[in-house]
Design a protein around this motif. Structure first.
Motif, PDB file in Angstrom:
ATOM      1  N   UNK A 211       0.794  -1.226   0.000  1.00 36.02           N
ATOM      2  CA  UNK A 211       0.000   0.000   0.000  1.00 36.02           C
ATOM      3  C   UNK A 211       0.828   1.279   0.000  1.00 36.02           C
ATOM      4  N   UNK A 212       2.142   1.161   0.188  1.00 38.78           N
ATOM      5  CA  UNK A 212       2.980   2.359   0.220  1.00 38.78           C
ATOM      6  C   UNK A 212       2.988   3.051  -1.146  1.00 38.78           C
ATOM      7  N   UNK A 213       2.957   2.264  -2.222  1.00 39.36           N
ATOM      8  CA  UNK A 213       2.933   2.849  -3.565  1.00 39.36           C
ATOM      9  C   UNK A 213       1.677   3.651  -3.817  1.00 39.36           C
ATOM     10  N   UNK A 214       0.534   3.145  -3.348  1.00 31.29           N
ATOM     11  CA  UNK A 214      -0.730   3.849  -3.527  1.00 31.29           C
ATOM     12  C   UNK A 214      -0.724   5.185  -2.786  1.00 31.29           C
ATOM     13  N   UNK A 215      -0.138   5.200  -1.591  1.00 32.74           N
ATOM     14  CA  UNK A 215      -0.085   6.444  -0.820  1.00 32.74           C
ATOM     15  C   UNK A 215       0.757   7.491  -1.540  1.00 32.74           C
ATOM     16  N   UNK A 216       1.897   7.085  -2.041  1.00 28.05           N
ATOM     17  CA  UNK A 216       2.774   8.037  -2.725  1.00 28.05           C
ATOM     18  C   UNK A 216       2.137   8.517  -4.019  1.00 28.05           C
ATOM     19  N   UNK A 217       1.416   7.629  -4.711  1.00 29.98           N
ATOM     20  CA  UNK A 217       0.715   8.023  -5.940  1.00 29.98           C
ATOM     21  C   UNK A 217      -0.258   9.160  -5.661  1.00 29.98           C
ATOM     22  N   UNK A 218      -1.012   9.051  -4.577  1.00 29.66           N
ATOM     23  CA  UNK A 218      -1.959  10.104  -4.205  1.00 29.66           C
ATOM     24  C   UNK A 218      -1.262  11.407  -3.866  1.00 29.66           C
ATOM     25  N   UNK A 219      -0.131  11.311  -3.185  1.00 30.94           N
ATOM     26  CA  UNK A 219       0.622  12.515  -2.820  1.00 30.94           C
ATOM     27  C   UNK A 219       1.131  13.226  -4.070  1.00 30.94           C
ATOM     28  N   UNK A 220       1.696  12.453  -4.993  1.00 35.79           N
ATOM     29  CA  UNK A 220       2.224  13.041  -6.236  1.00 35.79           C
ATOM     30  C   UNK A 220       1.099  13.733  -7.011  1.00 35.79           C
ATOM     31  N   UNK A 221      -0.053  13.082  -7.120  1.00 36.17           N
ATOM     32  CA  UNK A 221      -1.181  13.657  -7.856  1.00 36.17           C
ATOM     33  C   UNK A 221      -1.621  14.980  -7.249  1.00 36.17           C
ATOM     34  N   UNK A 222      -1.768  15.021  -5.938  1.00 35.35           N
ATOM     35  CA  UNK A 222      -2.217  16.240  -5.253  1.00 35.35           C
ATOM     36  C   UNK A 222      -1.234  17.383  -5.444  1.00 35.35           C
ATOM     37  N   UNK A 223       0.053  17.107  -5.286  1.00 35.77           N
ATOM     38  CA  UNK A 223       1.045  18.168  -5.387  1.00 35.77           C
ATOM     39  C   UNK A 223       1.246  18.633  -6.826  1.00 35.77           C
ATOM     40  N   UNK A 224       1.014  17.752  -7.790  1.00 33.28           N
ATOM     41  CA  UNK A 224       1.060  18.194  -9.194  1.00 33.28           C
ATOM     42  C   UNK A 224      -0.102  19.135  -9.494  1.00 33.28           C
ATOM     43  N   UNK A 225      -1.249  18.870  -8.895  1.00 30.72           N
ATOM     44  CA  UNK A 225      -2.391  19.778  -9.059  1.00 30.72           C
ATOM     45  C   UNK A 225      -2.072  21.161  -8.514  1.00 30.72           C
ATOM     46  N   UNK A 226      -1.310  21.210  -7.423  1.00 29.41           N
ATOM     47  CA  UNK A 226      -0.915  22.493  -6.840  1.00 29.41           C
ATOM     48  C   UNK A 226      -0.035  23.297  -7.793  1.00 29.41           C
TER      49      UNK A 226
END
Length: 433
Positions: A211-226
């Motif tokens: 599940x660590x990969x899924x967490x990082x995927x969400x973080x990357x997506x959110x910060x790219x939106x920023x």
């Protein structure tokens, strides 16, 4: 005509030997030369044993000194036999070395070594005596700078001190621990506009951290939106992956690029979580991750970033993962012009009222330039460096108008309860650069 006479193999009158004597002499010479050659080869081979132990002697570590860089270590004692650890911050090399006076032992065995074969299968003494002649020695570096070296048991405490020192070395001024990150690639402010839509594939999990990969995927997506990059929704990605019968992880590059094209992205982000380690007993954790941004049409690598952080204050790695990604994408943003290299410590929101756009100050960070210059929550920023935000078509345009690099002055036209203000803010260097 020369007259030769000989009796019973005696030399001729001109001093030459008769054929029989010449044959015997030649044979003796060959035997003598072969004996010398055999002894020379054996002695030379044994000499290899002596030379080897001199070259591999632990005395070579005497050339090390603090401070010394990774390149200087290689220059002084050569490359290691084995890399025991390399997490982006702590580097441990192992060298197999002989005792300081091992060469004397090999030299004393030269007479035996000559007949056994010397070092043709060096070290023959290891087999003959059934003893170990080489022992591991460790060289420890923090952020590629020498910290400790010697036998593992002897430097155990010093190695722990290196870890602690290294952790303190990356601690930020405000008490927050900073990750070690890198990020670079050919994408820049000239071509960033080609990549307005991107998609993030599911990152690979770290070993033993489901599940660590899924967490990082969400973080990357959110910060790219920023960064005002349009990101493909996860549901749309999942739908395409399902239709194409492609796994979320471990897909090859061809499938990854195909998915990117199908969802309308110009670039796709793939990555992996290399370390997601929790140590509750020590109240600490370590996180390492890497990401790549790829052009879906050409397969060109646009940006490559990676980072590591060990935090001894908590056993929750998710906060560190977010900080690592933030620092990597800060480099991406600065490189592409989506962010300036400077910061003023203001969180603001682009709003529109009566056809006019402005930034509304939502939050000010204590002690940073925005607050020091006199900005307050609720202020309206209507212009940056003389350029009105009313001309900005979108968030990206507004960010570029208010772009500021470290050490530069950002001129702000402010409206506070309809009172106009003119503020000059000198930007600090943005963390992670």
């Amino acid at each position: 005509m020369t007259v030769r006479s000989s009796h019973c193999g005696e030399p001729y009158l001109d001093g030459t030997l008769p054929p029989m004597r010449r044959s015997v002499a030649a044979q003796r010479s060959r035997i003598f030369l072969n004996m010398i050659l055999a002894v020379g080869i054996g002695a030379g081979a044994s000499g290899c044993g002596v030379a080897y132990t001199i070259v591999k002697s632990e005395s070579k570590l005497d050339r090390l000194a603090v401070p010394m860089t990774k390149a200087q270590i290689i220059e002084e004692i050569g490359r290691p036999d084995r890399v025991l650890r390399d997490d982006g911050r702590l580097l441990v090399w192992e060298y197999s070395l002989t005792a300081r006076k091992q060469w004397l032992y090999e030299l004393a065995l030269c007479p035996i070594s000559v007949w056994i074969g010397g070092c043709l299968f060096y070290p023959f003494t290891n087999i003959a005596a059934d003893q170990q002649r080489e022992y591991p020695h460790h060289v420890v570096m923090v952020n590629e700078e020498l910290c400790a070296w010697g036998p593992p048991a002897a430097i155990l405490q010093r190695r722990k001190a290196c870890v602690a020192t290294g952790v303190q070395a990356v601690q930020a001024v405000n008490g927050r621990f900073e990750p070690v990150v890198t990020g670079n690639g050919p994408i820049d402010r000239e071509n960033i506009d080609r990549y307005r839509t991107m998609a993030v594939m599911l990152f690979e999990d770290a070993a033993g951290a489901r599940g660590s990969g899924s967490r990082v995927t969400g973080i990357v997506t959110t910060l790219m939106l920023d960064l005002d990059i349009h990101m493909v929704e996860r549901a749309k990605l999942d739908e395409v992956l399902k239709e194409q019968v492609i796994q979320l992880t471990h897909a090859d590059d061809a499938n990854v690029l195909k998915v990117g094209r199908l969802v309308g992205a110009q670039a796709i982000i793939v990555g992996e979580v290399q370390q997601w380690e929790r140590r509750p007993q020590d109240r600490m954790h370590s996180v390492s991750l890497a990401l790549r941004m790829i052009d879906v049409e050409t397969g060109l690598l646009l940006f490559n970033g990676e980072g590591h952080l060990t935090d001894p204050t908590t056993d929750d790695p998710e906060g560190s993962a977010r900080l690592i990604v933030h620092r990597i994408l800060t480099r991406f943003g600065a490189q592409t012009g989506l962010l300036g290299s400077g910061r003023i410590g203001v969180n603001w929101e682009l709003l529109e009222e009566r056809g006019t756009r402005f930034y509304l100050v939502r939050e000010l960070r204590t002690g940073l330039p925005g607050e020091k210059a006199g900005l307050k929550v609720g202020d309206r920023i209507v212009a940056c460096n003389g350029a009105s935000l009313a001309t900005a078509r979108n968030e990206r345009d507004a960010k570029r108008l208010c772009h500021v690099d470290a050490g530069e002055i950002l001129e702000l036209e402010v409206r506070r309860t309809d009172e106009p203000l003119h503020l000059m803010v000198t930007a600090d260097k943005r963390p992670g650069l």
